[in-house]
Design an enzyme around this catalytic site. Structure first.
Site, mmCIF file in Angstrom:
data_model
loop_
_atom_site.group_PDB
_atom_site.id
_atom_site.type_symbol
_atom_site.label_atom_id
_atom_site.label_comp_id
_atom_site.label_asym_id
_atom_site.label_seq_id
_atom_site.Cartn_x
_atom_site.Cartn_y
_atom_site.Cartn_z
ATOM 1 N N VAL A 65 26.910 40.242 -30.644
ATOM 2 C CA VAL A 65 27.719 39.041 -30.889
ATOM 3 C C VAL A 65 29.037 39.427 -31.549
ATOM 4 C CG1 VAL A 65 27.831 36.834 -32.100
ATOM 5 C CG2 VAL A 65 25.688 37.575 -31.035
ATOM 6 N N GLU A 91 25.860 49.513 -39.158
ATOM 7 C CA GLU A 91 25.914 50.132 -37.835
ATOM 8 C C GLU A 91 26.730 49.233 -36.908
ATOM 9 O OE1 GLU A 91 24.719 53.058 -37.240
ATOM 10 O OE2 GLU A 91 23.579 53.332 -39.103
ATOM 11 N N ASP A 100 42.485 14.813 10.639
ATOM 12 C CA ASP A 100 41.882 14.796 11.965
ATOM 13 C C ASP A 100 40.501 14.149 11.939
ATOM 14 O OD1 ASP A 100 43.910 15.955 13.343
ATOM 15 O OD2 ASP A 100 43.075 17.973 13.342
ATOM 16 N N LYS A 102 41.883 12.795 17.179
ATOM 17 C CA LYS A 102 41.829 12.751 18.636
ATOM 18 C C LYS A 102 40.415 13.110 19.075
ATOM 19 C CE LYS A 102 45.184 15.796 19.151
ATOM 20 N NZ LYS A 102 45.782 15.932 17.829
ATOM 21 N N GLY A 138 38.483 23.156 10.568
ATOM 22 C CA GLY A 138 38.471 24.595 10.842
ATOM 23 C C GLY A 138 39.722 25.272 10.330
ATOM 24 N N ILE A 174 43.578 28.304 14.915
ATOM 25 C CA ILE A 174 42.564 28.633 15.921
ATOM 26 C C ILE A 174 42.192 27.336 16.633
ATOM 27 C CG2 ILE A 174 40.263 29.566 16.349
ATOM 28 C CD1 ILE A 174 40.593 31.377 13.983
ATOM 29 N N THR A 217 37.116 29.066 10.100
ATOM 30 C CA THR A 217 37.043 28.506 11.446
ATOM 31 C C THR A 217 35.605 28.135 11.803
ATOM 32 O OG1 THR A 217 37.700 28.844 13.744
ATOM 33 C CG2 THR A 217 36.741 30.726 12.600
ATOM 34 N N ALA A 218 35.468 27.188 12.737
ATOM 35 C CA ALA A 218 34.147 26.658 13.083
ATOM 36 C C ALA A 218 33.192 27.756 13.527
ATOM 37 C CB ALA A 218 34.288 25.608 14.179
ATOM 38 N N MET A 263 34.837 23.224 21.552
ATOM 39 C CA MET A 263 35.061 21.990 22.330
ATOM 40 C C MET A 263 34.396 22.076 23.698
ATOM 41 S SD MET A 263 39.101 21.766 21.325
ATOM 42 C CE MET A 263 39.275 23.520 21.707
#
Length: 461
Positions: A23, A44, A248, A270, A302, A306, A331-332, A383
């Site tokens: 400690v 000590e 998205d 989309k 993702g 990419i 990325t996925a 996709m």
């Protein structure tokens, strides 16, 4: 409030530490880092403490504590297992009006050691007022995870620039606004990235024309495959800074909720045959919002580079000289494969991996399929749910074996994740029966054989 947080300047200050065990060694590390002249009293000392004292020219008095040891000291810490010794140290320090800390004994402390996040010269102290040091350390770890490692560099930069800013901006209000923008804007990001020369150049340009501060900025942020915990620290930080968030369909709502509460949220998602906002309109929105002086976060599932059309979005910004940053995301393919227990490469099965767009154009997935015949290469189709039948047919037609393993991962990294496993000959029927919902990812190759062996994520399917 039981304690008032105060930062003590200990450089060249005499400090007494009573005790030499583990400690005491932890306390010694902090005191010596702060520049204290440290005297340790103990029969000590630990091996590490002995080395620390030697390195920092500290003094070890190899004896039991006596009241005369406290003379000439400015700060006192007792860290021994002997309650009587600790009480005596507290009494002696109190008699001389010295600040004293008795470790793990709040009632004998006039000051306590907080848990510290050290980004020198920036320091963050967390205290539970001695009630729960474990909780304080947990909060410290949480802060460390959020605070960039280079925050100290930013603090030093701000210190160096302050005289120049004071000289240029005399009124307190405008100066404060400028400083807030400096530590939370494009200048800060350049400093955190180690580009201090560029940061200083930009700051001087802003000082020369304070109107430039009204210019906006765009953050193109990879939100990863779904699990909010897979967001990078930088992504979370910039998302918290944004005035407007464009997101998205594939971005987890929990990630959108990480934005500032007062930030405007704009859905620009989309899906197949349903582009809620055409890509060119998204590009234009980013430009117009930045030109209005707003900080805009563009959240993309993702990784933005990419199959994310990130390059198209920043191209228009570049043409109009709008500052932007790109933050990579997991990325996925990586997220889905890891959570499904499918290594994309493996010494025994695959020595390369190829990412392929799997969406239909007309009724075809248009590729040079002769390039996809290697049994030692993993194919990952993004996709590809609607085009799965075409993908399987083309791979078989061009020479891939019917028994080639195939996996389709649905809702990767989320609690609803499912992995469907089959072969080029069977996966289409399996998917037709299971009726998975996007987002999905298709993995083709011998590495799929490892799914049952290595999968750690509890899932159905």
């Amino acid at each position: 409030m039981e304690y008032l947080p105060i930062c003590l300047r200990l450089q060249a200050v005499n400090v007494l530490l009573v005790g030499g065990g583990k400690v005491a060694t932890r306390k010694a590390r902090l005191l010596l880092r702060a520049g204290a002249y440290l005297t340790v009293v103990a029969p000590e000392v630990s091996a590490e403490l002995a080395v620390l004292l030697e390195q920092h020219k500290g003094l070890w008095l190899q004896s039991r504590y006596a009241s005369e040891h406290i003379k000439g000291q400015s700060l006192v810490i007792a860290a021994t297992p002997d309650k009587a010794v600790n009480a005596q140290v507290h009494q002696d320090a109190g008699a001389l009006g010295l600040p004293v800390n008795v470790v793990d004994t709040p009632e004998l402390c006039s000051f306590i050691f907080p848990a510290i996040v050290d980004r020198s010269p920036l320091l963050v102290a967390v205290s539970s007022s001695g009630h729960s040091p474990v909780l304080a350390r947990k909060v410290r770890r949480d802060i460390e995870a959020l605070l960039p490692a280079a925050s100290g560099r930013l603090a030093e930069f701000a210190g160096r620039m302050r005289p120049l800013i004071n000289e240029r901006i005399h009124e307190e209000g405008p100066r404060r606004l400028f400083l807030e923008e400096m530590v939370d804007g494009a200048v800060a990001e350049l400093v955190l990235a180690g580009r201090e020369a560029e940061a200083e150049k930009l700051m001087r340009e802003q000082l020369a024309d304070l109107a430039t501060l009204k210019q906006g900025e765009v953050y193109l942020i990879g939100a990863g495959p779904g699990d909010p915990d897979l967001m990078t620290f930088k992504a979370a930080r910039l998302l918290q800074r944004a005035d407007v968030v464009l997101y998205d369909r594939l971005v987890n709502p929990a990630i959108v909720d990480m934005a500032r509460r007062d930030a405007e949220r704009v859905y620009v998602g989309k899906r197949r045959a349903d582009h809620a906002v055409p890509q060119q309109d998204i590009n234009r929105q980013l430009l117009e919002l930045a030109q209005q002086g707003k900080r805009v976060a563009r959240l993309k599932g993702g990784d933005p580079f990419i199959f994310g059309r990130g390059g198209e979005e920043i191209e228009l910004l570049f043409q109009h000289h709008i500052p932007f940053q790109v933050v990579p995301g997991i990325t996925a393919a990586s997220g889905a494969a890891c959570y499904a227990g499918i290594p994309l490469t493996h010494r025994d099965y695959a020595q390369s991996v190829r990412f392929v767009a799997g969406y239909l154009k007309g009724n075809e997935v248009r590729h040079d399929w002769s390039e996809f015949l290697s049994e030692t290469e993993t194919l990952v189709f993004y996709m590809g749910l609607v085009g799965l039948g075409e993908i399987c047919t083309q791979l078989q037609t061009h020479g891939r074996a019917l028994e080639t393993p195939v996996a389709l991962v649905e809702q990767a990294t989320l609690p609803t994740q499912k992995t469907l496993v089959g072969t080029l000959a069977t996966i289409e029927a399996i998917v037709a029966e299971a009726k998975p919902q996007a987002p999905t990812l298709i993995i083709v190759g011998n590495v799929v054989r490892l799914h049952r062996e290595l999968a750690w994520f509890a899932e159905e399917g």
